[in-house]
Design a protein around this motif. Structure first.
Motif: not given
Ligand code: ZN
Length: 283
Positions: A10, A12, A66, A70, A232
């Motif tokens: 991810d 983000e 994604h 979020h 992440h």
């Molecule tokens: Zn996430």
């Protein structure tokens, strides 16, 4: 020995961690020649487009989304029942999911941002936070994904307590009964990252996340399972910080997986293989 591992991240944070993570992960995956996927939050694409464009042409890389901000696709209610706090609060934790109309905007807008800024037609999605049973109980959300061209998803990423680990019996499946036989759920088996492993305190295999990864990849090989492993772009301000932190366990994990005979695959590769297997079984 067999088994398949997918590595998906991810992306983000919309910070320097995005650049450090992508540069470090690209080096790692090139060194080991294993595919990787990133699932981009729309606002992160807008904020860090040049950091991402550096890697768009990487032949090992697949780009997914994604959501734009979020937003959770489903509400979650974490209830680990282990006597410990969740996310620094009470012993349970509630996070609301978006309304369907909001999700339609979030998903369509992110497809457009990825198309306009990166020149990529996106077919994959990770649902923020992940959910028990994925989208098996949400035909309405699957319709939104389908209308936007999403064909594989990582949304089955929590257990019945809305916690982790997700058991490996949760292998990839198509959403056939819901009316979307061309959408594949890949799931995220195990934990969503090292910090979740730590929170749920899984010391069955030893004191480190690496102990857990090494023991689990042997089970994956022995049972010919698919393992969609997640991390992440958090706390990786430079490629050097990536290599000193998660890049370390990722590299050790990749070497170990290769040693036990597990192969690495992209989402599209698993998708195509499962479509072919389904067609062969129907003949
Ligand atoms: Zn996430």
């Amino acid at each position: 020995m067999s088994g398949t591992v997918l590595l998906g991240y991810d992306v983000e944070s919309a910070s320097d961690s995005t650049a450090g993570f992508l540069d470090g992960a690209a080096e790692l995956h090139t060194r080991f020649d294993v595919p990787w996927s990133i699932y981009l939050v729309g606002t992160t694409v807008e904020a860090r487009v040049d950091d991402i464009l550096r890697h768009v042409d990487d032949p090992l890389l697949t780009i997914g989304q994604h959501t734009y901000s979020h937003m959770l696709l489903k509400s979650i209610y974490m209830d680990p029942r282990d006597g410990k706090e969740v996310h620094g609060g009470a012993q349970t934790y509630f996070m609301p999911g978006g309304a369907l109309g909001e999700l339609e905007v979030e998903i369509a807008k992110t497809q457009q941002v990825i198309r306009d800024l990166l020149g990529v037609e996106c077919e994959g999605l990770t649902g923020p936070w992940g959910y028990y049973r994925g989208l098996a109980d949400r035909e309405d959300i699957l319709r939104v994904l389908h209308e936007n061209g999403i064909r594989w998803a990582r949304t089955n990423a929590r257990d019945f307590r809305d916690c982790q680990p997700v058991p490996f019996t949760q292998q990839p499946y198509f959403y056939e009964q819901q009316g979307y036989p061309d959408i594949l759920e890949l799931g995220i088996q195990g934990y969503q990252d090292d910090f979740y492993w730590d929170r749920f305190d899984d010391r069955r295999h030893g004191d480190t996340y690496q102990d857990y990864l090494f023991a689990t990849v042997e089970e994956v090989a022995a049972n010919d399972w698919v393992w969609n492993l997640c991390s992440h772009d958090h706390g990786t301000f430079t490629a050097e910080m990536f290599h000193a932190t998660k890049g370390k366990w990722l590299g050790d994990f990749i070497e170990r997986a290769k040693d036990v005979g597990v192969r690495f695959a992209s989402p599209k590769q698993v998708y195509d293989e499962m479509v072919a297997a389904r067609e062969a079984a129907a003949e």
